[in-house]
Design a protein around this motif. Structure first.
Motif, mmCIF file in Angstrom:
data_model
loop_
_atom_site.group_PDB
_atom_site.id
_atom_site.type_symbol
_atom_site.label_atom_id
_atom_site.label_comp_id
_atom_site.label_asym_id
_atom_site.label_seq_id
_atom_site.Cartn_x
_atom_site.Cartn_y
_atom_site.Cartn_z
ATOM 1 N N UNK A 72 0.856 -1.187 0.000
ATOM 2 C CA UNK A 72 0.000 0.000 0.000
ATOM 3 C C UNK A 72 0.889 1.233 0.000
ATOM 4 N N UNK A 73 0.505 2.244 -0.734
ATOM 5 C CA UNK A 73 1.245 3.506 -0.763
ATOM 6 C C UNK A 73 0.769 4.374 0.387
ATOM 7 N N UNK A 74 1.721 5.029 1.047
ATOM 8 C CA UNK A 74 1.427 5.838 2.218
ATOM 9 C C UNK A 74 1.564 7.320 1.871
ATOM 10 N N UNK A 83 4.725 9.516 1.389
ATOM 11 C CA UNK A 83 5.594 9.110 2.492
ATOM 12 C C UNK A 83 6.393 7.871 2.120
ATOM 13 N N UNK A 84 5.752 6.918 1.462
ATOM 14 C CA UNK A 84 6.426 5.676 1.109
ATOM 15 C C UNK A 84 5.435 4.578 0.810
ATOM 16 N N UNK A 85 5.840 3.364 1.138
ATOM 17 C CA UNK A 85 4.995 2.190 0.921
ATOM 18 C C UNK A 85 5.040 1.320 2.165
ATOM 19 N N UNK A 86 3.898 0.756 2.508
ATOM 20 C CA UNK A 86 3.822 -0.175 3.623
ATOM 21 C C UNK A 86 3.469 -1.529 3.019
ATOM 22 N N UNK A 87 4.456 -2.417 3.054
ATOM 23 C CA UNK A 87 4.304 -3.740 2.452
ATOM 24 C C UNK A 87 3.714 -4.728 3.444
ATOM 25 N N UNK A 88 3.188 -5.817 2.917
ATOM 26 C CA UNK A 88 2.624 -6.859 3.755
ATOM 27 C C UNK A 88 3.692 -7.669 4.488
#
Length: 131
Positions: A72-74, A83-88
């Motif tokens: 998901x992109x943050x 801000x960045x990406x939050x991966x699973x």
């Protein structure tokens, strides 16, 4: 031994982060998702295990948008900053431009992902000296 803490955040300051060293896999990426997320032909990222990233601003955690089957992109809901990406995995990939000191040598990109999507007019140099 002193811990290195990297800090940064969004344009308006509502979303702030603290990430504990070491920074992992600093790299640039020219995939279409990164291009559209950042508005730039190449994004510069660095990864941290999720447990080493704390969201410290008054806005709490960033808002997210599911961009793939694993990530998901943050972004800041107030100012819209990426801000960045939050991966699973769980991994948090933070955009280097959002750090308080993006010139820190530990954040220097080591490789470039999706070079085939990079515009021909753009030269990307990494710390290893490779494009």
């Amino acid at each position: 031994m002193r811990k290195t803490i990297y800090t940064g955040g969004c344009l308006c300051g509502a979303i702030r982060f603290e990430a504990t060293a070491p920074a992992e896999k600093p790299h640039t990426c020219s995939c279409r998702i990164c291009q559209q997320h950042s508005g730039a032909p190449t994004a510069a990222w660095v990864e941290f295990p999720a447990e080493r990233v704390a969201w410290t601003g008054t806005g709490g955690k960033p808002s997210t948008w599911r961009s793939s089957d694993y990530s998901s992109r943050a972004f800041c809901p107030a100012c819209g900053s990426s801000i960045g990406a939050i991966d699973d995995d769980p991994v948090v990939a933070l955009l280097i431009g959002g750090f308080d000191d993006p010139r820190d040598p530990a954040l220097a990109p080591q490789y470039h992902s999706f070079e085939d999507c990079r515009p021909d007019w753009l030269s990307v140099e990494t710390a290893s000296g490779e494009e």
